[in-house]
Design an enzyme around this catalytic site. Structure first.
Site, PDB file in Angstrom:
ATOM      1  N   THR A  66       6.329  -1.171   4.704  1.00  0.00           N
ATOM      2  CA  THR A  66       5.923  -2.509   4.276  1.00  0.00           C
ATOM      3  C   THR A  66       6.897  -3.568   4.783  1.00  0.00           C
ATOM      4  O   THR A  66       8.087  -3.330   4.875  1.00  0.00           O
ATOM      5  CB  THR A  66       5.845  -2.521   2.742  1.00  0.00           C
ATOM      6  OG1 THR A  66       4.809  -1.630   2.362  1.00  0.00           O
ATOM      7  CG2 THR A  66       5.562  -3.896   2.193  1.00  0.00           C
ATOM      8  N   GLY A  96      -2.856  -0.778  -2.998  1.00  0.00           N
ATOM      9  CA  GLY A  96      -1.493  -0.629  -3.499  1.00  0.00           C
ATOM     10  C   GLY A  96      -1.002  -1.896  -4.171  1.00  0.00           C
ATOM     11  O   GLY A  96      -1.774  -2.802  -4.486  1.00  0.00           O
ATOM     12  N   ASP A  97       0.294  -1.957  -4.360  1.00  0.00           N
ATOM     13  CA  ASP A  97       0.865  -3.104  -5.066  1.00  0.00           C
ATOM     14  C   ASP A  97       0.995  -4.350  -4.193  1.00  0.00           C
ATOM     15  O   ASP A  97       0.987  -5.471  -4.705  1.00  0.00           O
ATOM     16  CB  ASP A  97       2.261  -2.749  -5.604  1.00  0.00           C
ATOM     17  CG  ASP A  97       3.213  -2.357  -4.475  1.00  0.00           C
ATOM     18  OD1 ASP A  97       2.807  -1.562  -3.592  1.00  0.00           O
ATOM     19  OD2 ASP A  97       4.351  -2.854  -4.462  1.00  0.00           O
ATOM     20  N   GLY A 120       3.759   2.211  -4.764  1.00  0.00           N
ATOM     21  CA  GLY A 120       2.905   1.135  -5.255  1.00  0.00           C
ATOM     22  C   GLY A 120       2.304   1.322  -6.634  1.00  0.00           C
ATOM     23  O   GLY A 120       2.206   0.360  -7.405  1.00  0.00           O
TER      24      GLY A 120
HETATM   25  N1  ASP Z   1       4.214  -0.450  -1.686  1.00  0.00           N
HETATM   26  C1  ASP Z   1       3.359   0.032  -0.616  1.00  0.00           C
HETATM   27  C2  ASP Z   1       2.156   0.699  -1.218  1.00  0.00           C
HETATM   28  O1  ASP Z   1       2.274   1.378  -2.214  1.00  0.00           O
HETATM   29  C3  ASP Z   1       4.026   0.983   0.295  1.00  0.00           C
HETATM   30  C4  ASP Z   1       5.273   0.476   0.919  1.00  0.00           C
HETATM   31  O2  ASP Z   1       6.017  -0.259   0.292  1.00  0.00           O
HETATM   32  O3  ASP Z   1       5.534   0.856   2.071  1.00  0.00           O
HETATM   33  O4  ASP Z   1       1.096   0.570  -0.667  1.00  0.00           O
END
Ligand code: ASP
Length: 204
Positions: A66, A96-97, A120
């Site tokens: 991310t 996701g988050d 997430g």
């Molecule tokens: N937070 C992201 C998700 O869960 C993944 C990431 O931070 O790379 O989709």
């Protein structure tokens, strides 16, 4: 992020998903690419490894991909943006988050702007980005204190990850519970710093 910005600027909505978001992107003249464009050797290898080891759906080794940014202008207005490919092995259409306002991304001129990376599902459950801002705004916690406390809360759910925070006063803060987090910061006074391991303020 350009598309999210267009949703904010050119629609009455906060979040669009799926086919409706694509149609909106076309209307806004935003470039769309074929899903193949996102394919990389490394992600493909990770997926095969995940399947071979039957590790479940979760990203092997928690190598998150991310990208987030937080910014503060000279008037103390803050903004956050987060872009992600999600997690290797996720179910199709899993959200996701990162795009969920208050979970992986949040900005409030009364507290600060936050962008998150990590597992997430736990970040959504803890409402991480909003929770950090709420602690600062309502409990008077420092940005670092709030970020550390909320990541500790995520840890109790066996979630790991990191956050970047900027306050309306221009203070920048990092916190992460992973071994490292690629990061950088710059300010008008000439601060220019990057890091991978260690914590903010350390020389690592
Ligand atoms: N937070 C992201 C998700 O869960 C993944 C990431 O931070 O790379 O989709």
């Amino acid at each position: 992020v350009r598309l999210a910005r267009a949703v904010m600027d050119h629609s009455p909505h906060v979040l669009l998903a799926g086919a409706g978001a694509e149609e909106f992107a076309r209307e806004q003249g935003i470039e769309l690419v074929d899903p193949d464009w996102f394919a990389t050797e490394e992600r493909w290898r990770q997926l095969q490894e995940l399947k071979a080891k039957k590790l479940g759906w979760f990203d092997d080794g928690l190598k998150y991909g991310t990208v987030g940014a937080v910014a503060c202008d000279s008037h103390g207005h803050v903004a956050a943006a987060t872009s992600t490919g999600g997690l290797t092995g996720k179910r199709w259409n899993r959200i996701g988050d990162s795009p969920v306002i208050g979970a992986g991304t949040y900005a409030d001129d009364r507290a600060g702007a936050v962008s998150c990376t990590g597992s997430g599902e736990q970040f959504i459950r803890a409402g991480v980005a909003h929770e950090i801002c709420a602690r600062m705004r309502l409990a008077g916690e420092s940005a670092q204190g709030a970020a550390d406390a909320v990541l500790a809360e995520v840890g109790t759910m066996r979630g790991v990850g990191g956050v970047i925070v900027v306050t309306p006063a221009g203070e920048t803060v990092f916190a992460f519970t992973t071994p490292g987090m690629f990061r950088g910061r710059a300010d008008h006074a000439g601060l220019y710093e990057t890091g991978i391991f260690g914590m903010a303020g350390s020389k690592d």
